[in-house]
Design a protein around this motif. Structure first.
Motif, mmCIF file in Angstrom:
data_model
loop_
_atom_site.group_PDB
_atom_site.id
_atom_site.type_symbol
_atom_site.label_atom_id
_atom_site.label_comp_id
_atom_site.label_asym_id
_atom_site.label_seq_id
_atom_site.Cartn_x
_atom_site.Cartn_y
_atom_site.Cartn_z
ATOM 1 N N GLU A 80 -5.639 4.690 7.752
ATOM 2 C CA GLU A 80 -4.970 5.304 6.603
ATOM 3 C C GLU A 80 -3.471 5.096 6.720
ATOM 4 O OE1 GLU A 80 -4.386 9.719 4.591
ATOM 5 O OE2 GLU A 80 -6.165 9.291 5.787
ATOM 6 N N THR B 225 5.651 4.143 5.196
ATOM 7 C CA THR B 225 5.970 2.827 4.643
ATOM 8 C C THR B 225 7.456 2.548 4.769
ATOM 9 O OG1 THR B 225 6.424 3.587 2.384
ATOM 10 C CG2 THR B 225 4.130 3.101 2.936
ATOM 11 N N CYS C 54 0.077 2.529 9.858
ATOM 12 C CA CYS C 54 -1.284 3.051 9.683
ATOM 13 C C CYS C 54 -1.725 3.817 10.922
ATOM 14 C CB CYS C 54 -2.272 1.909 9.433
ATOM 15 S SG CYS C 54 -1.824 0.813 8.088
ATOM 16 N N ASP D 94 -3.408 5.461 1.211
ATOM 17 C CA ASP D 94 -4.337 4.356 0.947
ATOM 18 C C ASP D 94 -5.104 3.998 2.221
ATOM 19 O OD1 ASP D 94 -3.519 4.262 -1.632
ATOM 20 O OD2 ASP D 94 -2.351 2.408 -1.455
ATOM 21 N N SER E 129 0.848 -1.197 0.000
ATOM 22 C CA SER E 129 0.000 0.000 0.000
ATOM 23 C C SER E 129 0.876 1.237 0.000
ATOM 24 C CB SER E 129 -0.922 0.025 1.229
ATOM 25 O OG SER E 129 -1.809 -1.081 1.205
ATOM 26 N N ALA F 256 -6.490 -4.367 2.085
ATOM 27 C CA ALA F 256 -6.564 -3.092 1.373
ATOM 28 C C ALA F 256 -8.022 -2.781 1.056
ATOM 29 C CB ALA F 256 -5.737 -3.155 0.098
ATOM 30 N N VAL G 185 -6.810 1.001 4.545
ATOM 31 C CA VAL G 185 -6.777 -0.419 4.851
ATOM 32 C C VAL G 185 -7.812 -0.692 5.932
ATOM 33 C CG1 VAL G 185 -4.342 -0.692 4.236
ATOM 34 C CG2 VAL G 185 -4.955 -0.132 6.578
ATOM 35 N N HIS H 76 -9.131 -0.734 -1.304
ATOM 36 C CA HIS H 76 -9.304 -0.579 -2.761
ATOM 37 C C HIS H 76 -10.260 0.552 -3.115
ATOM 38 C CE1 HIS H 76 -6.976 -4.172 -3.402
ATOM 39 N NE2 HIS H 76 -7.832 -4.905 -2.706
ATOM 40 N N SER H 77 -10.376 1.550 -2.243
ATOM 41 C CA SER H 77 -11.209 2.704 -2.559
ATOM 42 C C SER H 77 -10.665 3.908 -1.804
ATOM 43 C CB SER H 77 -12.672 2.468 -2.167
ATOM 44 O OG SER H 77 -12.800 2.276 -0.772
ATOM 45 N N PRO H 78 -10.630 5.083 -2.448
ATOM 46 C CA PRO H 78 -10.133 6.283 -1.766
ATOM 47 C C PRO H 78 -11.181 6.842 -0.824
ATOM 48 C CG PRO H 78 -10.883 6.841 -3.958
ATOM 49 C CD PRO H 78 -11.031 5.344 -3.821
#
Length: 446
Positions: A64, A68, A75, A48, A44, A92, A50, A94-96
């Motif tokens: 969020e 990394t 997060c 992103d 990620s 994840a 999660v 997979h959407s903002p």
């Protein structure tokens, strides 16, 4: 050509089936320290979403990605972490992050993620937009040339605000920042008002909505609330959610008033996040990211090719020190500042604006030369009195020494009457200028 066209729907369906059938990568929560959660096994990027936990019937916790490394991601949760444990799955999203927009939000109170919290049912929005957005290009911003009427005499005349300006209200606690904001929300002639209450006490939210803002003010406003007990990421998101809603109206050509109480609590939320992911503390414990986040947030307001966002940001100065790091950084980015004085507040002087300590960087451009002249006249008289105040206090000033001081003393009651204003008194801008012109004529007669 015909054959290729005929097969295209089948190719699209096949590609869609491949995406659905692709194995889902599931990570694992490796550690929970302080406010941060470390996850391994997910690929990620910063920003992103999660979902942490949710291995049983209980829903997972949205978080969020804020940092990394090669082997893990860090997060910050958007909800309470109660029940989350090391070894829990992480997926994840997979959407903002999306933010609702549209006129259906007027009169509604939402949280930092755009969800209604006022008990009035689901939102009726015109759609949703991604939370992240770029600031307007510096070369495409329209110049600020038109004043914005606020309904507050001292601001409309002596610290005139232009459409698209960003102004800070600087004060310590309990000096009347929230009350002044609510007065502006009711008196402004902006088409849309977006109000962000970031880090507020839960007790004060309803009081602000019902007593300070009132039904009339709420009907033309959209209120975003994140109380002080919510996670730092939620408080930070509330500021950006309010800004994104304001941007969506600006892109339609509207003149928007964005009010945020307070910018200091946004900075505090970012400090919690930065320190939790290992950033080094710098000035008074604020990590470097705090100041870059403030600049990114404030630069998103202002004018664009169409429409404008006039930003009013309260800054809670630490210990009434107006040179503390957040106040100093905000003042350098904003287009002007209004200082609220505790000495005035304790005497019942409302709004407790220190006229000599306040300045609007666009006032000279949005006002006519005649109006600038009469505003300067009153400022000059107030400055002369301030310089002689010690002599006046001990009775050592001799009348006739300075005509400006004589004028200030002779018309002290009239000056105070002009500078003070009840919360329920909404003075039209033209009427305020007429009152100021009449006052300056009296001052010049001494």
């Amino acid at each position: 050509m015909t054959t290729t066209t005929a097969w295209r729907p089948h190719a699209d369906a096949f590609a869609s089936a491949l995406r659905v059938a692709r194995p889902e990568r599931i990570g694992v929560v490796s550690s929970i320290v302080g406010l941060g959660v470390e996850v391994r096994g997910l690929r990620s990027a910063i920003g992103d979403l999660v979902v942490l936990g949710g291995e049983t019937d209980a829903p997972g916790i949205d978080a969020e990605v804020v940092a990394t490394t090669r082997d893990s991601i860090r997060c910050m949760p958007l909800g309470r972490m109660t029940g989350l444990r090391a070894g829990a799955p992480a997926r994840a999203a997979h959407s903002p992050l999306l933010v609702p927009t549209g006129s259906g939000l007027f009169g509604r109170v939402i949280d930092g993620l755009g969800r209604p919290i006022d008990g009035k049912g689901p939102l009726v929005s015109d759609g949703a937009v991604a939370l992240e957005n770029d600031s307007p290009s510096a070369m495409h911003r329209a110049r600020i040339t038109t004043p914005l009427h606020l309904g507050v005499r001292v601001l409309d005349t002596l610290t005139t605000v232009g459409r698209g300006q960003r102004l800070g209200l600087f004060a310590g606690s309990g000096v009347g920042k929230s009350s002044l904001l609510s007065m502006i929300a009711r008196g402004t002639d902006a088409e849309v008002s977006v109000i962000a209450l970031v880090g507020e006490r839960g007790r004060e939210v309803r009081e602000f909505l019902e007593d300070d803002l009132g039904a009339e003010g709420l009907a033309r406003s959209i209120v975003v609330v994140s109380t002080s007990d919510e996670p730092a990421m939620m408080r930070l998101r509330a500021a950006f959610t309010a800004t994104r809603i304001a941007e969506s109206f600006r892109s339609c050509g509207a003149d928007v008033m964005l009010m945020m109480d307070s910018l200091t609590r946004v900075a505090m939320a970012q400090r919690e996040i930065g320190l939790s992911v290992g950033e080094p503390p710098a000035t008074r414990g604020y990590p470097p990211s705090t100041f870059s986040v403030l600049a990114r947030l404030l630069e998103r307001a202002g004018t664009d090719e169409v429409g404008s966002i006039t930003g009013m940001y309260t800054v809670l100065v630490d210990g009434d020190d107006h040179n503390e790091p957040i106040a100093d950084a905000a003042r350098s980015i904003l287009d002007g500042h209004v200082v609220l004085d505790r000495k005035l507040a304790i005497t019942g002087h409302f709004p407790s604006v220190d006229v000599l300590g306040s300045i609007s960087r666009v006032a000279s451009r949005v006002n006519s030369p005649e109006r600038n002249a009469i505003a300067t006249t009153l400022r000059t008289v107030l400055a002369a009195r301030s310089a002689a105040q010690d002599l006046l206090d001990v009775g050592a000033y001799r009348a006739g020494t300075n005509p400006l001081v004589d004028a200030a003393v002779a018309h002290d009651a009239a000056i105070k009457s002009f500078l003070q204003q009840r919360m329920d008194d909404q003075t039209p801008s033209d009427a305020a200028w007429q009152q100021l012109a009449g006052l300056t004529r009296k001052l010049g007669s001494v």
